[in-house]
Design an enzyme around this catalytic site. Sequence first.
Site, PDB file in Angstrom:
ATOM      1  N   TYR A 164       0.643  -1.188   0.051  1.00  0.00           N
ATOM      2  CA  TYR A 164       0.012   0.065   0.125  1.00  0.00           C
ATOM      3  C   TYR A 164       0.894   1.189   0.069  1.00  0.00           C
ATOM      4  O   TYR A 164       0.737   1.994  -0.613  1.00  0.00           O
ATOM      5  CB  TYR A 164      -0.888   0.171   1.189  1.00  0.00           C
ATOM      6  CG  TYR A 164      -1.966   1.001   1.123  1.00  0.00           C
ATOM      7  CD1 TYR A 164      -3.073   0.850   0.177  1.00  0.00           C
ATOM      8  CD2 TYR A 164      -1.936   2.421   1.843  1.00  0.00           C
ATOM      9  CE1 TYR A 164      -4.143   2.014   0.338  1.00  0.00           C
ATOM     10  CE2 TYR A 164      -2.661   3.232   1.723  1.00  0.00           C
ATOM     11  CZ  TYR A 164      -3.809   2.952   0.905  1.00  0.00           C
ATOM     12  OH  TYR A 164      -4.840   4.044   0.871  1.00  0.00           O
ATOM     13  N   LEU A 213      -3.974  -7.088   6.577  1.00  0.00           N
ATOM     14  CA  LEU A 213      -4.972  -8.074   6.988  1.00  0.00           C
ATOM     15  C   LEU A 213      -4.961  -9.086   6.230  1.00  0.00           C
ATOM     16  O   LEU A 213      -5.406 -10.289   6.637  1.00  0.00           O
ATOM     17  CB  LEU A 213      -6.352  -7.511   6.949  1.00  0.00           C
ATOM     18  CG  LEU A 213      -6.420  -6.319   8.124  1.00  0.00           C
ATOM     19  CD1 LEU A 213      -8.233  -5.959   8.078  1.00  0.00           C
ATOM     20  CD2 LEU A 213      -6.656  -6.983   9.386  1.00  0.00           C
ATOM     21  N   GLU A 214      -4.346  -9.257   5.059  1.00  0.00           N
ATOM     22  CA  GLU A 214      -4.259 -10.373   4.097  1.00  0.00           C
ATOM     23  C   GLU A 214      -2.946 -11.064   4.170  1.00  0.00           C
ATOM     24  O   GLU A 214      -2.916 -12.166   3.778  1.00  0.00           O
ATOM     25  CB  GLU A 214      -4.741  -9.828   2.620  1.00  0.00           C
ATOM     26  CG  GLU A 214      -6.135  -9.690   2.409  1.00  0.00           C
ATOM     27  CD  GLU A 214      -6.199  -8.155   2.674  1.00  0.00           C
ATOM     28  OE1 GLU A 214      -7.549  -8.080   3.093  1.00  0.00           O
ATOM     29  OE2 GLU A 214      -5.553  -7.235   2.757  1.00  0.00           O
ATOM     30  N   CYS A 216       2.910  -1.744   5.768  1.00  0.00           N
ATOM     31  CA  CYS A 216       2.964  -0.430   6.673  1.00  0.00           C
ATOM     32  C   CYS A 216       1.512   0.011   7.012  1.00  0.00           C
ATOM     33  O   CYS A 216       0.824   0.034   5.944  1.00  0.00           O
ATOM     34  CB  CYS A 216       3.711   0.599   5.887  1.00  0.00           C
ATOM     35  SG  CYS A 216       4.071   1.983   6.780  1.00  0.00           S
ATOM     36  N   ILE A 249      -0.453   3.323   8.660  1.00  0.00           N
ATOM     37  CA  ILE A 249       0.104   4.433   9.302  1.00  0.00           C
ATOM     38  C   ILE A 249      -1.264   5.092   9.874  1.00  0.00           C
ATOM     39  O   ILE A 249      -2.275   5.118   9.304  1.00  0.00           O
ATOM     40  CB  ILE A 249       0.328   5.446   8.008  1.00  0.00           C
ATOM     41  CG1 ILE A 249       1.716   5.139   7.601  1.00  0.00           C
ATOM     42  CG2 ILE A 249       0.514   7.024   8.669  1.00  0.00           C
ATOM     43  CD1 ILE A 249       2.346   5.951   6.662  1.00  0.00           C
ATOM     44  N   THR A 288      -9.522   7.621  11.762  1.00  0.00           N
ATOM     45  CA  THR A 288     -10.538   6.673  12.341  1.00  0.00           C
ATOM     46  C   THR A 288      -9.706   5.657  13.240  1.00  0.00           C
ATOM     47  O   THR A 288      -8.703   5.437  13.169  1.00  0.00           O
ATOM     48  CB  THR A 288     -11.247   6.002  11.131  1.00  0.00           C
ATOM     49  OG1 THR A 288     -10.486   5.257  10.316  1.00  0.00           O
ATOM     50  CG2 THR A 288     -11.738   7.258  10.027  1.00  0.00           C
ATOM     51  N   HIS A 304      -9.508   2.679  11.926  1.00  0.00           N
ATOM     52  CA  HIS A 304      -9.156   1.710  11.094  1.00  0.00           C
ATOM     53  C   HIS A 304      -7.847   1.029  11.556  1.00  0.00           C
ATOM     54  O   HIS A 304      -7.305  -0.125  11.410  1.00  0.00           O
ATOM     55  CB  HIS A 304      -9.076   1.974   9.718  1.00  0.00           C
ATOM     56  CG  HIS A 304      -9.000   0.953   8.679  1.00  0.00           C
ATOM     57  ND1 HIS A 304      -9.686   0.078   8.542  1.00  0.00           N
ATOM     58  CD2 HIS A 304      -7.934   1.038   7.825  1.00  0.00           C
ATOM     59  CE1 HIS A 304      -9.098  -0.653   7.577  1.00  0.00           C
ATOM     60  NE2 HIS A 304      -8.108  -0.068   7.293  1.00  0.00           N
ATOM     61  N   ASN A 351       7.999 -10.597  11.545  1.00  0.00           N
ATOM     62  CA  ASN A 351       7.023  -9.412  11.369  1.00  0.00           C
ATOM     63  C   ASN A 351       7.619  -8.351  11.021  1.00  0.00           C
ATOM     64  O   ASN A 351       8.376  -7.815  11.867  1.00  0.00           O
ATOM     65  CB  ASN A 351       6.246  -9.710  12.738  1.00  0.00           C
ATOM     66  CG  ASN A 351       5.010  -8.618  12.418  1.00  0.00           C
ATOM     67  OD1 ASN A 351       4.791  -8.009  11.413  1.00  0.00           O
ATOM     68  ND2 ASN A 351       4.009  -8.616  13.445  1.00  0.00           N
ATOM     69  N   ARG A 354      11.945   3.747   9.906  1.00  0.00           N
ATOM     70  CA  ARG A 354      11.962   2.359  10.310  1.00  0.00           C
ATOM     71  C   ARG A 354      12.301   1.473   9.114  1.00  0.00           C
ATOM     72  O   ARG A 354      12.932   0.276   9.308  1.00  0.00           O
ATOM     73  CB  ARG A 354      10.889   1.901  11.036  1.00  0.00           C
ATOM     74  CG  ARG A 354      10.644   2.468  12.429  1.00  0.00           C
ATOM     75  CD  ARG A 354       9.217   2.881  12.867  1.00  0.00           C
ATOM     76  NE  ARG A 354       9.009   3.019  14.178  1.00  0.00           N
ATOM     77  CZ  ARG A 354       9.465   4.530  14.621  1.00  0.00           C
ATOM     78  NH1 ARG A 354       9.495   5.408  13.685  1.00  0.00           N
ATOM     79  NH2 ARG A 354       9.423   4.847  15.810  1.00  0.00           N
TER      80      ARG A 354
END
Length: 164
Positions: free
Chosen positions: A27, A59-60, A80, A82, A86, A88, A112, A126
């Site tokens: 993303y 999430l996938e 990543c 960020i 909200t 989310h 991870n 990072r």
Amino acid sequence: MKSKTPSSLKIPALSFTPKILIVIAPYYSEVTDMLLSGAKTVFDTEKIKFDTVLVPGALEIPTAINLTSNHFDGFVALGCIIRGETSHYEIVSNESSNALTLLGLQKLCIGNGILAVENYSQAITRADPKEQNKGGYAAEAVLHLIAIKSKFKTYFKKSPKHEI
């Protein structure tokens, strides 16, 4: 400038060449490209071949790992998240982390490298192999877990109560 060493632990010697899958949620592609660069450097140095697969989001990543778990010795999760305006951020951060932990408790070896940060600047710091090199750290982590699993696999085969 030389990359910082992600871990203070020496990378363990393995008695076999593991098959590694790097699962990437691109993303924020500039960030994940840096994470992948750090991971590649570790694997290239250790002469370990790997495959990659892209997924739509963090999430996938656990699902992709679970779907391919019979074909690889270890996995590196790169993505990543960020913080936004909200909830989310909390959902994606917590659920992806929890799912990876559950997969690890099912005896999958996972490094991870999913960043959960407040802003883009933190993500770059990072991810950058010349800075915190979290992709390299995730690659080293999976090699340590594979070594542990390999070391104790013989032990657990002797005991019917324990199995790896």
